[in-house]
Design a protein around this motif. Structure first.
Motif: not given
Ligand code: NA
Ligand SMILES: Nc1ncnc2c1ncn2[C@@H]1O[C@H](COP(=O)(O)O)[C@@H](O)[C@H]1O
Ligand SMILES: Nc1ncnc2c1ncn2[C@@H]1O[C@H](COP(=O)(O)O)[C@@H](O)[C@H]1O
Ligand SMILES: Nc1ncnc2c1ncn2[C@@H]1O[C@H](COP(=O)(O)O)[C@@H](O)[C@H]1O
Ligand code: NA
Ligand code: NA
Lengths: 104, 332, 332, 104, 332, 104
Positions: E89, E115-116, E276-278
């Motif tokens: 990510l 973000y990863g 993953a999105a957080s």
């Molecule tokens: Na994330």
């Protein structure tokens, strides 16, 4: 226009446990006021970081007063506390703003 | 060693030595491990205070409610005996600390005072331990905590200074008697006693239902504190560790014999033994710092928090229950 | 005095004058006693804040849930009348403080503003009091708290300064309308209203089940604060004490009459009377310190926290219920 | 190698309620920065120990600035606040480390 | 857009777009509005810490209890895949930030690391969301949080500095692995796993019953924090907002595909997509401040706290559930 | 009778995140002690008021030491931190009370 008077600024850093005793002492020795802040630190007697292991935190006490009072407070601290409690006492000149005319 | 009637209720997958470990003890161990591994985990001091306040009130209220039934006068002989226990324990500890530990007079006196007094945290764990095993105990045990907190402090000061005129006895008494933990325990007892179970019912979600969860968080923090003592312990050597384990084993036995002699139930006897075995880490250090300032606070805290608290919480309490059962078999 | 329909539900062993005392009031008294006896008991300010936040949200949510059923438009006349009450009360108090109390203009104005506004703590105790007696009350009462908080502050400033251009009215309004307690109460009301009882169900263990326990801890701290006002009271003399008791007795009656005239139930009338009788100790002091800095903050706090809060909580609320019942008998 | 510049160190201890007003004032009067610490204390207007009875706690505000700014801030504090709020203002010389070359 | 199977359970009186909004989201919105309106509402930092501790332990304990049944070895492939996700990510985000965002190398690396990694707050909201819809999910999801926290930090440092000798890798690893949130999550998992549901029963009032209420308060504070980022966002322009929404939409999809490929349930897939999105706002900023001090902390926090957190909590999670359902239909 | 020794009083206000690093530095550079207080403030890098947006609060570190040590600490702070972290360093003379005879 602005009147500043020469005074001493005395700072005492010591164990929080002494706060009630020290407040009584300051008033008895003639300080007209004092300001206290919670602190942590390290010195000859090791680290006092507020965790329990050090039994307590420090306080930083600041007194603006005349030279004689500063001497008296420093002398008392040395005699009464500095053997058994973590403590540093330091002094410098300052100028305090006269709040009300004809005060001094 | 046979730790008494601990049946293993945990499922088969758990390692055998965990058998009988309450989850709250696991919280304590989590705290110790995190501390030792230098995690930055830390409960804010204000949260710790909230947890203590809740624990003290819960214990007081619970005791007060159940005290309701009891004729008060019957308790006086027990209360007197417990006060004497609080005087005797530090007098026993002091010579050991002086001769075998080679501590200075002031340090020996201060440590002795810590071990003559009590730890409410340990007391709470003992109650939870008996509770989860369904072993009944007397409602008025919190009174014993109140009674045991003070005398050892006075003895400690006398041991350090003699009966000196310089000591402001009134102030010492005031600070201990009106110390936070005393006020909350006694206040809880009285409020519980006045209100009775029905009156307290709307308060029970906070004070009773949350009790064990609050105790778990409290023990997490205590674990961290325990870990922070290890450095200090290393400096002060092996005697302090030995004393921190040996002293509670002895005073726990004394407490167990006394409990049985006072006709307490097995549960009550185990708790009195635990109280005798526990060492103060709040009220006594604060009092000693002002009244016997020459004593090194790190010594007594390292022993009390770094050795005795974890010992009692993890292995001591089952031992004191075993004491209680044995003494009851022998004397009963 | 006949305190109305207080049946004694406490067991026979409790002293008669304790009859009807809720355990939460005992927590308050514990706080007062500890404070007077100079115990070192103290709740950390952060804990106090957590407790206030929980109380405000609980009250708001509860009100919002039950408001759901209600047609909103019907409430407008009531809301208007309550706003007027908030204007009238300080205008009544001011001349008394000036002429009989001989206070300076600014001090009289500031104290008047405190008494025209409200105390959420007192409100919470009133709700608990009615709740434990099974007396029903209207769901929208928290709205009244919101409405009563502000007007007295504006009146107080006008009384102190006239309609001065120097006053930053916009800022005063902003600070009061968006003050913490307003936001939490209104926010709770709206969230409760949107979510309804079912939606809030998973939140009820925190906000509803713990309510009374949280209130007990809150009152413990308020007791300590009350005790800390006693020194100040001694300096400011007997008039302040008399005013601190007399004023709520009068404004409570006004509130009761208004409640009945607005067709509130007996319970709702008693709560409106309590609100009228209560004095602010959070929003108003903060606003006055900035807007009327010449007023001595110790005067109004000594009256509000040192006299009126304890009076209302311990004996006032039963009196206001008695008011409500009497007024309903006479007018109904 | 290290450049220290002479400056004034102005300290104001006053009621916490003034914090938002004081911050606005300091910026308006030309202070390039300030540091604030929560405090308690005692003075002519009695004890302010953070309990409610004293309505609030104190703050200790420290400003490193040139002499003219220090004068202006002190004058403003005296005029705007010192009649109605607990306050002490004191001043001393200090030397501030120049962080980036060619800054002054 | 069709947000999937959200039935509207709210009563008819609520506006349509509120449909499906959990009350905890209303708490978040209350916080945002109060912050934007410059209310003085603020939770004390110590209260925020208590809430986080409770959330982390609750999530861990719950996962641990249900993990009990599971054969541990089966999880290894999944765990490895999740670790790889944490590496991929930030490597995806970095070039976008460099080329399209025109950020300096250090800033792009730092934002990519945020973000990863993951946000436990977002995770908790996802669990609550699925819970209230009765959608089941795997017990071991908290493990994924633990696994995803770290790798992105290492990648971020490498992206900023290359594999520099100056970086104290050991210390970075220590600080992340033993960071507060890791210890509490892992500790909770292990304690839950050892104790099982029965053992934890006495702890459930604190850790399980209060969960949603605690989450509501936590989100109230997060709303205030989100609002405080708006100023910063305005300075840093439109790209950051676009990235803060676009990135989670992409990485959520990657997470959903991975979840389905790993044979997770629809619920589990939705949660992995959410993870993953957080974006992190605790562990990563702290690590970057020390390891990549040249990176501006305000940039990454504005994106993570000011855009991505609110986006995920209010509209993202339903989208990720929709992803999960779609992917399962296509691949399953 | 009372012995005061001339010393320097060095104050560093910087981001809380630096506390562990700074403590290590101070000991390495020869400070015999230090006192730390939590603070908030504003400077060239904007406002740090303890809200999350500012990522953290400040600390105010005070060191009483001799002139050489003060120089060394200031130089290190400038080199290691002042480019990337919010920081102000200022210095003044002070007199410290000698606690035990024959100490210096
Ligand atoms: Na994330
Ligand atoms: N050189 C120093 N500079 C600043 N603070 C000091 C210094 N030495 C001691 N202190 C403070 O005074 C407390 C007690 O000092 P000590 O008695 O030397 O352990 C320490 O915990 C520090 O907070
Ligand atoms: N002589 C002094 N030395 C140090 N701090 C003082 C002194 N006088 C007043 N203060 C501080 O300034 C605050 C307000 O002072 P006052 O207006 O004199 O009550 C006090 O609460 C103290 O914190
Ligand atoms: N002129 C000043 N006076 C007092 N404190 C300052 C001053 N400038 C900066 N500070 C403090 O140092 C911190 C970092 O400063 P800066 O690097 O200029 O943003 C600020 O948040 C303030 O707490
Ligand atoms: Na003992
Ligand atoms: Na009123």
């Amino acid at each position: 226009m602005l009147n500043f008077l020469p005074r001493k600024l005395l700072t005492i850093v010591t164990e929080s446990a002494l706060e009630p005793l020290l407040k009584r002492d300051l008033e008895r020795l003639g300080a007209e006021g004092y300001t206290i802040v919670d602190a942590r630190g390290k010195g000859h007697r090791g680290s006092r970081d507020g965790s329990w292991g050090n039994a307590s935190t420090n306080i930083r006490v600041e007194v603006v007063c005349d030279a004689a009072t500063a001497q008296a407070i420093a002398a008392h601290c040395k005699k009464a506390y500095s053997d058994n409690y973590g403590m540093i006492v330091f002094l410098r000149d300052t100028q305090v703003l006269l709040e009300h005319e004809g005060e001094d | 060693m046979q730790l008494g009637p601990l049946e293993c209720r945990l499922p088969a997958r758990t390692p055998a030595w965990f058998c009988g470990l309450d989850p709250i003890i696991l919280f304590f161990l989590l705290g110790v491990l995190s501390g030792v591994a230098q995690s930055d985990l830390r409960l804010p001091p204000q949260v710790y205070e909230l947890l203590s306040i809740l624990l003290l009130l819960s214990i007081g209220l619970k005791g007060g409610v159940e005290l309701a039934a009891q004729p008060f006068a019957e308790l006086f002989p027990q209360m007197l005996a417990v006060l004497v226990l609080g005087v005797v324990l530090p007098l026993l500890a002091y010579p050991v600390l002086r001769s075998m530990g080679r501590f200075r007079r002031v340090d020996a006196a201060s440590i002795a005072a810590h071990y003559g007094s009590v730890s409410v945290g340990t007391f709470a764990v003992a109650l939870a331990y008996l509770g989860s095993r369904g072993i009944p105990f007397e409602a008025h045990l919190p009174l014993f905590v109140v009674l045991l907190e003070m005398p050892a402090i006075l003895i400690g000061i006398v041991l350090a200074r003699g009966i000196s005129k310089e000591t402001r006895w009134g102030q010492v008494a005031h600070e201990v008697l009106l110390g936070k933990s005393m006020v909350l325990l006694m206040g809880g007892l009285i409020i519980g006693w006045i209100s009775g179970a029905d009156g307290l019912d709307p308060l029970s979600p906070l004070f009773f239902d949350l009790f064990k969860g609050v105790l778990a968080l409290f023990l997490l923090e205590m674990g961290l504190v325990t870990a922070s003592q290890i450095g200090s312990l290393r400096r002060h050597g092996v005697f302090l560790v030995a004393f921190g384990i040996g002293m509670p084993l002895v005073s726990g036995l004394i407490g167990a014999v006394l409990g049985s002699a006072l006709d307490l139930s097995v549960g009550g006897t185990a708790v009195l033994a635990t109280l005798a075995a526990s060492a103060s880490y709040i009220a006594v250090p604060a009092a000693m710092r002002i009244s016997v300032p020459e004593a090194k606070p790190t010594l007594s805290l390292a022993a009390s928090l770094g050795v005795t608290f974890p010992f009692n919480v993890v292995v001591g309490i089952p031992i004191y229950l075993y004491y209680a059962e044995s003494v009851h078999k022998v004397l009963g």
